[in-house]
Design a protein around this motif. Structure first.
Motif, PDB file in Angstrom:
ATOM      1  N   LYS A  79      36.164  -4.300  31.764  1.00  0.00           N
ATOM      2  CA  LYS A  79      37.345  -3.763  31.105  1.00  0.00           C
ATOM      3  C   LYS A  79      38.551  -4.642  31.429  1.00  0.00           C
ATOM      4  CE  LYS A  79      36.232   1.177  30.858  1.00  0.00           C
ATOM      5  NZ  LYS A  79      36.669   2.538  31.294  1.00  0.00           N
ATOM      6  N   LEU A  80      39.376  -4.834  30.436  1.00  0.00           N
ATOM      7  CA  LEU A  80      40.612  -5.584  30.666  1.00  0.00           C
ATOM      8  C   LEU A  80      41.517  -4.761  31.571  1.00  0.00           C
ATOM      9  CD1 LEU A  80      42.367  -8.047  29.891  1.00  0.00           C
ATOM     10  CD2 LEU A  80      43.234  -6.697  27.978  1.00  0.00           C
ATOM     11  N   ARG A  81      42.002  -5.385  32.617  1.00  0.00           N
ATOM     12  CA  ARG A  81      42.875  -4.687  33.561  1.00  0.00           C
ATOM     13  C   ARG A  81      44.298  -5.194  33.380  1.00  0.00           C
ATOM     14  NH1 ARG A  81      39.630  -2.284  37.581  1.00  0.00           N
ATOM     15  NH2 ARG A  81      41.326  -2.218  39.082  1.00  0.00           N
ATOM     16  N   ALA A  82      45.251  -4.265  33.394  1.00  0.00           N
ATOM     17  CA  ALA A  82      46.640  -4.617  33.111  1.00  0.00           C
ATOM     18  C   ALA A  82      47.442  -4.802  34.390  1.00  0.00           C
ATOM     19  CB  ALA A  82      47.293  -3.538  32.257  1.00  0.00           C
ATOM     20  N   TYR A  83      48.376  -5.711  34.314  1.00  0.00           N
ATOM     21  CA  TYR A  83      49.276  -5.967  35.433  1.00  0.00           C
ATOM     22  C   TYR A  83      50.442  -4.987  35.346  1.00  0.00           C
ATOM     23  CZ  TYR A  83      52.329  -8.544  38.631  1.00  0.00           C
ATOM     24  OH  TYR A  83      53.155  -8.906  39.676  1.00  0.00           O
ATOM     25  N   LYS A  84      50.665  -4.251  36.410  1.00  0.00           N
ATOM     26  CA  LYS A  84      51.706  -3.228  36.409  1.00  0.00           C
ATOM     27  C   LYS A  84      53.085  -3.841  36.624  1.00  0.00           C
ATOM     28  CE  LYS A  84      53.107   1.078  38.705  1.00  0.00           C
ATOM     29  NZ  LYS A  84      52.776   2.043  39.763  1.00  0.00           N
ATOM     30  N   ILE A  85      54.042  -3.457  35.767  1.00  0.00           N
ATOM     31  CA  ILE A  85      55.426  -3.922  35.880  1.00  0.00           C
ATOM     32  C   ILE A  85      56.356  -2.713  35.870  1.00  0.00           C
ATOM     33  CG2 ILE A  85      57.268  -5.311  34.838  1.00  0.00           C
ATOM     34  CD1 ILE A  85      55.260  -7.010  33.503  1.00  0.00           C
ATOM     35  N   ASP A  86      57.361  -2.744  36.711  1.00  0.00           N
ATOM     36  CA  ASP A  86      58.400  -1.714  36.731  1.00  0.00           C
ATOM     37  C   ASP A  86      59.615  -2.279  36.003  1.00  0.00           C
ATOM     38  OD1 ASP A  86      60.229   0.239  37.180  1.00  0.00           O
ATOM     39  OD2 ASP A  86      60.166   0.160  39.358  1.00  0.00           O
ATOM     40  N   PRO A  87      59.805  -1.972  34.723  1.00  0.00           N
ATOM     41  CA  PRO A  87      60.926  -2.550  33.969  1.00  0.00           C
ATOM     42  C   PRO A  87      62.267  -2.064  34.520  1.00  0.00           C
ATOM     43  CG  PRO A  87      59.328  -1.474  32.520  1.00  0.00           C
ATOM     44  CD  PRO A  87      59.029  -1.037  33.908  1.00  0.00           C
ATOM     45  N   GLY A 108      47.028 -11.048  30.185  1.00  0.00           N
ATOM     46  CA  GLY A 108      46.390 -10.522  28.980  1.00  0.00           C
ATOM     47  C   GLY A 108      46.870  -9.145  28.599  1.00  0.00           C
ATOM     48  N   ALA A 109      47.345  -8.351  29.575  1.00  0.00           N
ATOM     49  CA  ALA A 109      47.861  -7.005  29.309  1.00  0.00           C
ATOM     50  C   ALA A 109      48.808  -6.624  30.430  1.00  0.00           C
ATOM     51  CB  ALA A 109      46.729  -6.001  29.202  1.00  0.00           C
ATOM     52  N   ILE A 110      49.812  -5.846  30.098  1.00  0.00           N
ATOM     53  CA  ILE A 110      50.729  -5.336  31.117  1.00  0.00           C
ATOM     54  C   ILE A 110      50.853  -3.825  30.967  1.00  0.00           C
ATOM     55  CG2 ILE A 110      52.063  -7.464  31.394  1.00  0.00           C
ATOM     56  CD1 ILE A 110      54.194  -6.266  29.570  1.00  0.00           C
ATOM     57  N   TYR A 111      51.147  -3.195  32.073  1.00  0.00           N
ATOM     58  CA  TYR A 111      51.296  -1.744  32.131  1.00  0.00           C
ATOM     59  C   TYR A 111      52.721  -1.451  32.578  1.00  0.00           C
ATOM     60  CZ  TYR A 111      50.535   3.017  34.005  1.00  0.00           C
ATOM     61  OH  TYR A 111      50.620   4.360  34.282  1.00  0.00           O
ATOM     62  N   LEU A 112      53.548  -0.921  31.674  1.00  0.00           N
ATOM     63  CA  LEU A 112      54.960  -0.684  31.956  1.00  0.00           C
ATOM     64  C   LEU A 112      55.159   0.755  32.415  1.00  0.00           C
ATOM     65  CD1 LEU A 112      56.512  -2.447  28.834  1.00  0.00           C
ATOM     66  CD2 LEU A 112      56.202  -3.407  31.101  1.00  0.00           C
ATOM     67  N   THR A 113      55.684   0.935  33.601  1.00  0.00           N
ATOM     68  CA  THR A 113      55.959   2.273  34.108  1.00  0.00           C
ATOM     69  C   THR A 113      57.072   2.223  35.152  1.00  0.00           C
ATOM     70  OG1 THR A 113      55.006   4.254  35.146  1.00  0.00           O
ATOM     71  CG2 THR A 113      54.171   2.114  35.886  1.00  0.00           C
ATOM     72  N   PRO A 114      58.070   3.115  35.128  1.00  0.00           N
ATOM     73  CA  PRO A 114      58.283   4.140  34.097  1.00  0.00           C
ATOM     74  C   PRO A 114      58.764   3.493  32.796  1.00  0.00           C
ATOM     75  CG  PRO A 114      60.151   4.078  35.572  1.00  0.00           C
ATOM     76  CD  PRO A 114      59.145   3.119  36.142  1.00  0.00           C
ATOM     77  N   PHE A 115      58.827   4.315  31.724  1.00  0.00           N
ATOM     78  CA  PHE A 115      59.171   3.727  30.433  1.00  0.00           C
ATOM     79  C   PHE A 115      60.380   4.380  29.777  1.00  0.00           C
ATOM     80  CE2 PHE A 115      58.151   2.069  26.129  1.00  0.00           C
ATOM     81  CZ  PHE A 115      58.056   0.736  26.478  1.00  0.00           C
ATOM     82  N   SER A 116      60.946   5.403  30.387  1.00  0.00           N
ATOM     83  CA  SER A 116      62.121   6.057  29.819  1.00  0.00           C
ATOM     84  C   SER A 116      63.384   5.251  30.144  1.00  0.00           C
ATOM     85  CB  SER A 116      62.263   7.473  30.391  1.00  0.00           C
ATOM     86  OG  SER A 116      63.419   8.106  29.895  1.00  0.00           O
ATOM     87  N   HIS A 117      64.194   4.990  29.127  1.00  0.00           N
ATOM     88  CA  HIS A 117      65.453   4.256  29.281  1.00  0.00           C
ATOM     89  C   HIS A 117      65.222   2.853  29.851  1.00  0.00           C
ATOM     90  CE1 HIS A 117      67.675   7.914  28.353  1.00  0.00           C
ATOM     91  NE2 HIS A 117      66.959   8.544  29.251  1.00  0.00           N
ATOM     92  N   ARG A 118      64.154   2.205  29.437  1.00  0.00           N
ATOM     93  CA  ARG A 118      63.855   0.868  29.951  1.00  0.00           C
ATOM     94  C   ARG A 118      64.304  -0.244  29.001  1.00  0.00           C
ATOM     95  NH1 ARG A 118      63.600   1.828  35.126  1.00  0.00           N
ATOM     96  NH2 ARG A 118      64.029   4.011  34.686  1.00  0.00           N
ATOM     97  N   LEU A 119      64.921   0.101  27.887  1.00  0.00           N
ATOM     98  CA  LEU A 119      65.458  -0.900  26.968  1.00  0.00           C
ATOM     99  C   LEU A 119      66.907  -0.563  26.675  1.00  0.00           C
ATOM    100  CD1 LEU A 119      65.008  -3.368  25.107  1.00  0.00           C
ATOM    101  CD2 LEU A 119      64.344  -1.753  23.307  1.00  0.00           C
ATOM    102  N   ALA A 120      67.781  -1.556  26.779  1.00  0.00           N
ATOM    103  CA  ALA A 120      69.211  -1.333  26.568  1.00  0.00           C
ATOM    104  C   ALA A 120      69.465  -0.697  25.198  1.00  0.00           C
ATOM    105  CB  ALA A 120      69.959  -2.654  26.680  1.00  0.00           C
TER     106      ALA A 120
END
Length: 434
Positions: A79-87, A108-120
């Motif tokens: 299974k493709l495993r995602a790299y975790k990022i804290d935006p 190849g894949a990233i896991y964004l967490t948390p995701f609320s209010h993570r984009l200006a």
């Protein structure tokens, strides 16, 4: 006079010569030659939202998959495993086009967490802002049973005449966050302080000062006094969207005395909403009934994704009437009344309340949120001078199909020619998407 004013408020701005637009947008979020894929995890999202509709609506913006593909590395399939990022909070677009994109290319894949209010909220590219509107107001649609239940409630209430909805944010978590403790009993204050210590950063808060700057949610009684000052009487039908009211009957009793015709999602009967094991169906129904109501009143609009999104949603679909109390302007009026200075109370309340847009179109001014007012980015004009501001044709989906069909065919052909066996073990490191 007040009754005619009440009648006028039970309306909207449908005669405005603007309509919500579904803007054309290329598939590439990052501006590079591959799709940024969203993985729909098995979470509360799939319990309440129409996932096929979500995927179909956004298929020309972003490719969304229900499962993550397996990869072959050194002769083994994993299974493709995602790299975790804290935006970072309110990250600019450049962060996603540099830091996030670099990690996608590497892992190849990233896991964004948390995701609320993570984009200006403020983005210079209007097409990305329109994409937000397509997600919020077109792609996100509740499941059929939730939509039907919501419609049944709205129709039943409207059969009695006009009705308003109120988001009464007078619950433990919000009161603890706001730091507004002085109206509660010592035992209740102890509960609030304990909750705040466990869930929020330590900060010295003075309740009176918080109230004067508009940071305290309105009490149920204050909401009732505002409505009465505006001319609404005890025959008004009200749908109450709320969790468990902190302080219980003691705080609701004055409101019920002023406005006895109160309903909530429990009016559908027991068992109707229990099929959702995660307990989200009730909130979803609350959202839809508030969206369908003749008037919506948020009693605390920040931080509240529920209220903010509803305000923006109602504005987007026909500038529906929304009454937003100015808590900072109202605070000294209520405090004077509590201290025995009630002369001219209702007149002062009216002066504050009628100095608002009531859902009418207006240019967004900081600190107003894009989610409460997407004007002008997400609106087209039926008689526009600038071609870019024209409304799209009624058959916009047919236009999209013809414009992007060739691009998809080319993409499929290219993918078929790609050899995935060269993937390295590095792609198998990180967080597994399952």
């Amino acid at each position: 006079m007040l009754h005619s004013l009440q009648d006028n408020l039970f309306g909207n701005y449908n005669d405005i010569d603007f309509t919500s637009s579904l803007a054309l947008q290329d598939c590439s979020w990052f501006g590079v030659d591959f799709f940024f894929c969203i993985y729909v995890r098995a979470s509360g999202f799939v319990d309440i939202y129409d996932v096929p509709h979500f995927i179909k609506t956004l298929k020309y913006d972003v490719r969304i998959v229900m499962s993550v593909p397996k990869i072959t590395a050194q002769g083994k399939t994993k299974k493709l495993r995602a790299y975790k990022i804290d935006p970072p909070r309110d990250a600019p677009v450049t962060w996603y086009r540099t830091t996030a994109l670099e990690k996608i290319r590497k892992y190849g894949a990233i896991y964004l967490t948390p995701f609320s209010h993570r984009l200006a909220e403020k983005i210079d590219d209007p097409e990305l802002q329109r994409l937000r509107c397509r997600v919020n107001y077109h792609a996100l649609r509740f499941k059929a049973n939730i939509m039907k239940t919501s419609s049944d409630i709205a129709n039943k209430l409207r059969s009695e005449g006009h009705f308003m909805s109120i988001h009464l944010r007078f619950e433990l978590d919000m009161l603890a966050y706001a730091g507004c403790f002085d109206i509660f009993t010592p035992k209740e204050q102890e509960i609030l302080l304990k909750y705040r210590k466990e869930h929020f950063p330590e900060k010295i808060l003075v309740p009176r000062e918080r109230r004067l700057i508009g940071k305290c949610p309105l009490t149920p009684e204050e909401v009732g006094l505002i409505l009465r000052a505006m001319g609404f009487d005890n025959t008004t039908w009200i749908y109450l969207a709320s969790g468990k009211i902190f302080g219980g009957k003691r705080f609701m009793k004055p409101f019920r005395a002023m406005f006895p015709r109160l309903e909530n999602h429990s009016m559908v009967g027991t068992g109707k909403l229990e099929e959702n094991a995660r307990g989200l169906a009730g909130s979803a129904v609350d959202y839809m009934v508030c969206l369908l109501s003749d008037i919506f009143i948020p009693t605390y609009d920040g931080p509240s994704n529920f209220a903010n999104n509803l305000m923006g949603h109602r504005l987007y679909y026909g500038f529906q009437t929304t009454i937003t109390p100015n808590r900072m302007a109202l605070a000294p009026i209520f405090m004077d009344r509590e201290e025995g200075h009630a002369s001219g109370f209702e007149k002062r309340v009216r002066q504050v309340m009628f100095n608002t847009y009531f859902g009418a179109p207006h240019k967004r001014i900081h600190p107003e949120s894009f989610y409460t007012n997407s004007w002008p980015e997400c609106f087209c004009q039926t008689k526009a001078r600038n071609h870019a501001d024209h409304c799209p044709p009624d058959n916009v989906n047919d236009v999209l199909e013809s414009q992007f069909q060739n691009k998809e065919d080319i993409g499929v052909e290219a993918n078929n020619q790609t050899d995935f066996t060269s993937q390295t073990e590095e792609l198998a490191g990180g967080h597994e998407l399952s």
